[in-house]
Design a protein around this motif. Sequence first.
Motif, PDB file in Angstrom:
ATOM      1  N   THR A  88      74.216  50.849  39.092  1.00 43.65           N
ATOM      2  CA  THR A  88      75.468  50.731  38.276  1.00 43.65           C
ATOM      3  C   THR A  88      75.405  49.155  37.995  1.00 43.65           C
ATOM      4  O   THR A  88      75.718  48.619  36.938  1.00 43.65           O
ATOM      5  N   ILE A  89      75.040  48.406  39.097  1.00 43.51           N
ATOM      6  CA  ILE A  89      74.982  46.997  38.895  1.00 43.51           C
ATOM      7  C   ILE A  89      73.610  46.625  37.645  1.00 43.51           C
ATOM      8  O   ILE A  89      73.936  45.796  36.644  1.00 43.51           O
ATOM      9  N   ASP A  90      72.694  47.303  37.655  1.00 37.58           N
ATOM     10  CA  ASP A  90      71.603  47.284  36.660  1.00 37.58           C
ATOM     11  C   ASP A  90      72.175  47.744  35.404  1.00 37.58           C
ATOM     12  O   ASP A  90      71.692  47.061  34.364  1.00 37.58           O
ATOM     13  N   LEU A  91      72.963  48.818  35.307  1.00 35.24           N
ATOM     14  CA  LEU A  91      73.443  49.259  34.052  1.00 35.24           C
ATOM     15  C   LEU A  91      74.171  48.303  33.262  1.00 35.24           C
ATOM     16  O   LEU A  91      74.332  47.792  32.068  1.00 35.24           O
ATOM     17  N   ALA A  92      75.208  47.636  34.362  1.00 42.81           N
ATOM     18  CA  ALA A  92      76.233  46.718  33.591  1.00 42.81           C
ATOM     19  C   ALA A  92      75.245  45.409  33.228  1.00 42.81           C
ATOM     20  O   ALA A  92      75.721  44.844  32.212  1.00 42.81           O
ATOM     21  N   LYS A  93      74.540  44.753  34.098  1.00 42.23           N
ATOM     22  CA  LYS A  93      73.573  43.686  33.354  1.00 42.23           C
ATOM     23  C   LYS A  93      72.830  44.269  32.074  1.00 42.23           C
ATOM     24  O   LYS A  93      72.865  43.012  31.312  1.00 42.23           O
ATOM     25  N   ALA A  94      72.488  45.324  32.093  1.00 41.60           N
ATOM     26  CA  ALA A  94      71.622  45.656  30.565  1.00 41.60           C
ATOM     27  C   ALA A  94      72.754  45.795  29.641  1.00 41.60           C
ATOM     28  O   ALA A  94      72.481  45.587  28.420  1.00 41.60           O
ATOM     29  N   LEU A  95      73.850  46.070  30.065  1.00 43.06           N
ATOM     30  CA  LEU A  95      75.089  45.987  29.096  1.00 43.06           C
ATOM     31  C   LEU A  95      75.528  44.625  28.561  1.00 43.06           C
ATOM     32  O   LEU A  95      76.561  44.091  27.770  1.00 43.06           O
ATOM     33  N   GLY A  96      75.129  43.337  29.391  1.00 42.20           N
ATOM     34  CA  GLY A  96      75.590  42.235  29.216  1.00 42.20           C
ATOM     35  C   GLY A  96      76.576  41.359  30.237  1.00 42.20           C
ATOM     36  O   GLY A  96      77.066  40.235  30.258  1.00 42.20           O
ATOM     37  N   TYR A  97      76.873  42.340  31.295  1.00 42.08           N
ATOM     38  CA  TYR A  97      77.674  41.650  32.275  1.00 42.08           C
ATOM     39  C   TYR A  97      76.980  41.719  33.685  1.00 42.08           C
ATOM     40  O   TYR A  97      76.592  42.928  34.095  1.00 42.08           O
ATOM     41  N   GLU A  98      77.233  40.531  34.279  1.00 43.37           N
ATOM     42  CA  GLU A  98      76.564  40.456  35.532  1.00 43.37           C
ATOM     43  C   GLU A  98      77.370  40.827  36.669  1.00 43.37           C
ATOM     44  O   GLU A  98      78.512  40.613  36.886  1.00 43.37           O
ATOM     45  N   MET A  99      76.932  41.866  37.697  1.00 43.91           N
ATOM     46  CA  MET A  99      77.838  41.967  38.851  1.00 43.91           C
ATOM     47  C   MET A  99      76.549  41.327  40.016  1.00 43.91           C
ATOM     48  O   MET A  99      75.427  41.894  40.005  1.00 43.91           O
ATOM     49  N   ASN A 100      76.806  40.566  41.042  1.00 45.81           N
ATOM     50  CA  ASN A 100      76.170  39.974  42.084  1.00 45.81           C
ATOM     51  C   ASN A 100      76.718  40.294  43.339  1.00 45.81           C
ATOM     52  O   ASN A 100      77.440  39.788  43.943  1.00 45.81           O
ATOM     53  N   TYR A 101      75.736  41.424  43.766  1.00 39.87           N
ATOM     54  CA  TYR A 101      76.204  41.764  45.152  1.00 39.87           C
ATOM     55  C   TYR A 101      74.698  42.204  45.669  1.00 39.87           C
ATOM     56  O   TYR A 101      73.916  42.339  45.367  1.00 39.87           O
ATOM     57  N   THR A 102      74.600  41.917  47.235  1.00 41.50           N
ATOM     58  CA  THR A 102      73.351  42.068  47.745  1.00 41.50           C
ATOM     59  C   THR A 102      73.597  43.303  48.864  1.00 41.50           C
ATOM     60  O   THR A 102      72.527  43.676  49.636  1.00 41.50           O
ATOM     61  N   HIS A 103      74.845  43.400  49.161  1.00 42.06           N
ATOM     62  CA  HIS A 103      75.035  44.826  49.920  1.00 42.06           C
ATOM     63  C   HIS A 103      76.332  45.197  49.743  1.00 42.06           C
ATOM     64  O   HIS A 103      77.287  44.444  49.366  1.00 42.06           O
ATOM     65  N   PRO A 104      76.700  46.579  50.119  1.00 43.40           N
ATOM     66  CA  PRO A 104      77.973  47.225  49.586  1.00 43.40           C
ATOM     67  C   PRO A 104      79.123  46.681  50.487  1.00 43.40           C
ATOM     68  O   PRO A 104      80.430  46.697  50.179  1.00 43.40           O
ATOM     69  N   SER A 105      78.963  45.871  51.711  1.00 39.47           N
ATOM     70  CA  SER A 105      79.715  45.287  52.393  1.00 39.47           C
ATOM     71  C   SER A 105      80.969  44.231  51.634  1.00 39.47           C
ATOM     72  O   SER A 105      81.778  43.824  51.735  1.00 39.47           O
ATOM     73  N   GLU A 106      79.965  43.454  50.968  1.00 36.05           N
ATOM     74  CA  GLU A 106      80.333  42.727  49.569  1.00 36.05           C
ATOM     75  C   GLU A 106      81.243  43.168  48.761  1.00 36.05           C
ATOM     76  O   GLU A 106      82.320  42.360  48.254  1.00 36.05           O
ATOM     77  N   ILE A 107      80.773  44.384  48.047  1.00 33.76           N
ATOM     78  CA  ILE A 107      81.823  45.071  47.329  1.00 33.76           C
ATOM     79  C   ILE A 107      83.069  45.446  48.056  1.00 33.76           C
ATOM     80  O   ILE A 107      84.324  45.263  47.508  1.00 33.76           O
ATOM     81  N   MET A 108      82.848  45.898  49.498  1.00 34.94           N
ATOM     82  CA  MET A 108      84.398  45.981  50.029  1.00 34.94           C
ATOM     83  C   MET A 108      85.255  44.742  50.037  1.00 34.94           C
ATOM     84  O   MET A 108      86.359  44.939  50.003  1.00 34.94           O
ATOM     85  N   ASP A 109      84.668  43.580  50.458  1.00 30.41           N
ATOM     86  CA  ASP A 109      85.398  42.520  50.627  1.00 30.41           C
ATOM     87  C   ASP A 109      86.068  42.219  48.983  1.00 30.41           C
ATOM     88  O   ASP A 109      87.085  41.651  49.287  1.00 30.41           O
ATOM     89  N   GLU A 110      85.332  42.520  48.086  1.00 24.86           N
ATOM     90  CA  GLU A 110      85.892  42.376  46.779  1.00 24.86           C
ATOM     91  C   GLU A 110      87.134  43.419  46.571  1.00 24.86           C
ATOM     92  O   GLU A 110      88.261  43.136  46.084  1.00 24.86           O
ATOM     93  N   ILE A 111      86.806  44.555  47.079  1.00 25.08           N
ATOM     94  CA  ILE A 111      88.111  45.696  46.909  1.00 25.08           C
ATOM     95  C   ILE A 111      89.321  44.920  47.958  1.00 25.08           C
ATOM     96  O   ILE A 111      90.321  45.129  47.403  1.00 25.08           O
ATOM     97  N   ALA A 112      89.067  44.581  48.904  1.00 31.33           N
ATOM     98  CA  ALA A 112      89.938  44.085  49.750  1.00 31.33           C
ATOM     99  C   ALA A 112      90.861  42.889  49.025  1.00 31.33           C
ATOM    100  O   ALA A 112      91.997  42.801  49.535  1.00 31.33           O
ATOM    101  N   ALA A 113      90.076  42.105  48.589  1.00 30.90           N
ATOM    102  CA  ALA A 113      90.712  40.873  47.802  1.00 30.90           C
ATOM    103  C   ALA A 113      91.524  41.423  46.845  1.00 30.90           C
ATOM    104  O   ALA A 113      92.433  40.725  46.370  1.00 30.90           O
ATOM    105  N   LEU A 114      91.358  42.472  46.099  1.00 30.36           N
ATOM    106  CA  LEU A 114      92.042  42.666  44.874  1.00 30.36           C
ATOM    107  C   LEU A 114      92.939  43.743  45.051  1.00 30.36           C
ATOM    108  O   LEU A 114      93.649  44.233  44.217  1.00 30.36           O
TER     109      LEU A 114
END
Length: 953
Positions: free
Chosen positions: A725-751
């Motif tokens: 999904t990150i690669d597809l978003a990037k190809a669409l022109g939107y950058e997502m920067n995560y190196t591990h799913p734990s970082e995605i959970m951190d964003e979920i928690a923040a939001l």
Amino acid sequence: MTLIKELDYGTPIRISEQMVTLTIDGASISVPAGTSVMAAAMKAGTAIPKLCATDSLEPFGSCRMCLVEIEGRRGTPASCTTLVEPGMVVKTQSDNLHKLRKGVMELYISDHPLDCLTCSANGDCELQDMAGVVGLRDVRYGKDVANHFETTSPLALLKDETNPYFTYDPAKCIVCNRCVRACEEVQGTFALTIEGRGFDSRVSAGGVSFLESDCVSCGACVQACPTATLMENTVIAKGQPEHSAVTTCAYCGVGCSFKAEMQGNEVIRMVPYKDGKANEGHSCVKGRFAWGYATHTDRITKPMIRAKITDEWREVSWEEAIGHAASEFKRIQKTYGKDAVGAITSSRCTNEEVFLVQKLVRAAFGNNNVDTCARVCHSPTGYGLSKTFGTSAGTQDFKSVAKADVVLVIGANPTDGHPVFASRLKKRLRAGAKLIVADPRRIDLVKSPHIKAEHHLALLPGTNVALLDSLAHVVVTEGLVNEAFVRERCDLQDFEVWARFVAEDRNSPEAMEAFTGVPADEVRKAARLFAKGGNAAIYYGLGVTEHSQGSTTVMAMANLAMATGNIGRDGVGVNPLRGQNNVQGSCDMGSFPHEFSGYRHVSDDSTREMFQSMWGVELSNEQGFRIPNMLDEAVDGGFKGIYIQGEDIAQSDPNTVHVTSGLEAMECVVVQDLFLCETAKYAHVFLPGSSFLEKDGTFTNAERRISRVRKVMEPKSGKAEWQITIDLAKALGYEMNYTHPSEIMDEIAALTPTFKNVSYAKLEEKGSIQWPCNDKAPEGTPIMHVDRFVRGLGKFMITDYVPTEERTGPRFPLLLTTGRILSQYNVGAQTRRTENNVWHNEDVLEIHPFDAEQRGIKSGDLVSLASRAGDIALRAEVSERMQPGVVYTTFHHAKTGANVITTDNSDWATNCPEYKVTAVEVRRTNHYSDWQEKNNREEIDLKKIAPHVLAAE
């Protein structure tokens, strides 16, 4: 990495405020009252030898290995059945005890094969361990006499290898009764017994083979067996595992924890984890054994593309596949507009993976056209509970049912759909709780070994609201309302309006009997039991939500719970039994077109600004398309591209012909899945997904429990789904920067306010967490609405019964309802690729003997099942589970096409399809339907993969 070994205290750990102090082997120890001497010793660090004892079962005292000496008491009592007493002085070791234990062990071994080096349990055998503990070096008995294990002996016992997952070798049975007791106490099936007497006593599956017996293959007996008598076939074939990791099952919404026990990167067995709070060491046939699909030869592991759905699939690189998908989505949006594309998230994927897909839609597509399979199952739960209680989730944890006095199961079949929870429920029923079942079909809970429903309200499909309103009518008109609760916790004005409404004669059991078919007297008795029987809990499933009045039914249940004061403590509540492993999570993560994560509307400026600030992009404030809208728009020519993450809408969604017409009308269908599923027939890009064994992330179960999913093998496609999904978003022109799913959970928690304090570190510490987990509830929330409802005061809602538009008539005189069966799961993509097909290899139509006789139908006959939407053919099973006028089938097998029959009717509030009510006719036939014949051809024509041509050297 090593094998995770769990302590076995020998007997269950008791909970008591009263502590008892005793001395064991000279050391003082204090334990809760009710603790056995064996468990107390284990807590003190002393393991008393045992064979018949394990802490998942009540003490039995048959093996005589756990003998101890107690000061002032004659003899040598069994420590497993002896409870601690104040001042008790216990010796676990003495010359006398050693002699007794060694003698007992010698007797066990005298009729046991001494093939330890070649035995499948070698290294994991309690009998072997105990022989070592007691110092057994020689066996004086059993020589030169007939025994049960030598093949030449007249008493030789043959193996039972009929079950596809485990083998029963009676020659190795020590008659400890652990398997029999596990089947009774843990599973509640009572399929096993001890057959014969004395020397000839052996475990028996009721005098027949395991496959022919009532055994449900939950694995509790295999788990309990201390020898190789009951052993997984994978262990027999490949040997003992050498390391393990704890993960979460990827089947139903119970969310069982398992130890994936491995050799290298190969799973040898899945063992239910005792510390898993959802299952506490129990399992079902799917989670325990049906994981072989993850390595099935049907797995697609290379990305593929094609220009037209009639073309052969062509394997390509990840870069080409993702680049092609992105360029097509860009082209479509440029040609047809921003809203011409969307996505569907998967309830089988992790929270982190789902969150990224909805983020891609909102941030990269620039619209809110995202939906999830919850649309077609539990979206009415979210709507109904949010309106009445203020939050879109169930109220209790699963163990709460142990304190229920009355249980109403409506529109759910837990023994088949949620079997581990069903075992908890049956245990409580055996202990004395009363059961009310509201279901058109006589499910197993109506009557099973040692349980019987107090009331079976066999209502007609589509009349849930009528039944619940009539139950509420009795509560109000007979003065059974919990007035103190209502005055303190609920909006009084709303209550008074609702009370006047349900008290009207038109809502009485006598008036509603004309619609429900349930005798009024039975309804009145059930209502009185629910209101006056103590703690009363409601558990419901898709038989509630998948109706034109699904949302109304959920609100009616909430009304009933509030009116009787059954909210906010153990043993009560309104509890949805979620169908898939992460349905709750996919909803929580913002997979709906009108809501961000945490159920906050996209039109709310402050919420949207928070997401915009973190995501760095302008977000739309307009509600997007639901799945039915996407398909309708596609047929009309306005919706042209879709990204489908792990959902098979061509099989699972209603009115299959309309669904496939919508997919065929699209110009770019991207499917991300394990297999070339039915939806993939209509795809232009295929992105290979990952099984749960290849995932790192979290699932959220039906009790709001967030649990870790841990990767035990690398993704077979070479790329994790969150990375896709990150690669597809990037190809669409939107950058997502995560190196591990734990970082995605951190964003979920923040939001997401309800996830504020959730992190991987906290999950590692606690094992699992039930949201809300935030500053108000830093350790999570097992029970919701304890002191106040999330919305403040509970809101009673008017729940007028409105009959469905789907009516029977001369052409279609029967009502079809659908459901699940224990051995299969959802669309069957996973379970059909396992040995579970031994139990259910085709969908069948259950029909009452009266209706069958009228049509000249016998069990096994091929019958035509026709509705206003279409027709299919399948085998009939004449069954008194059904009531006259109602037929039933499952939807697990794609070749059947059960959803060809179901219609476009849906819930008024959420568009959840009305799977449970379809007017049909049934006739004998000698051929399959036109749709089935066409589908069989397309199974070949639309799934062709071009041969992979290697470049010349």
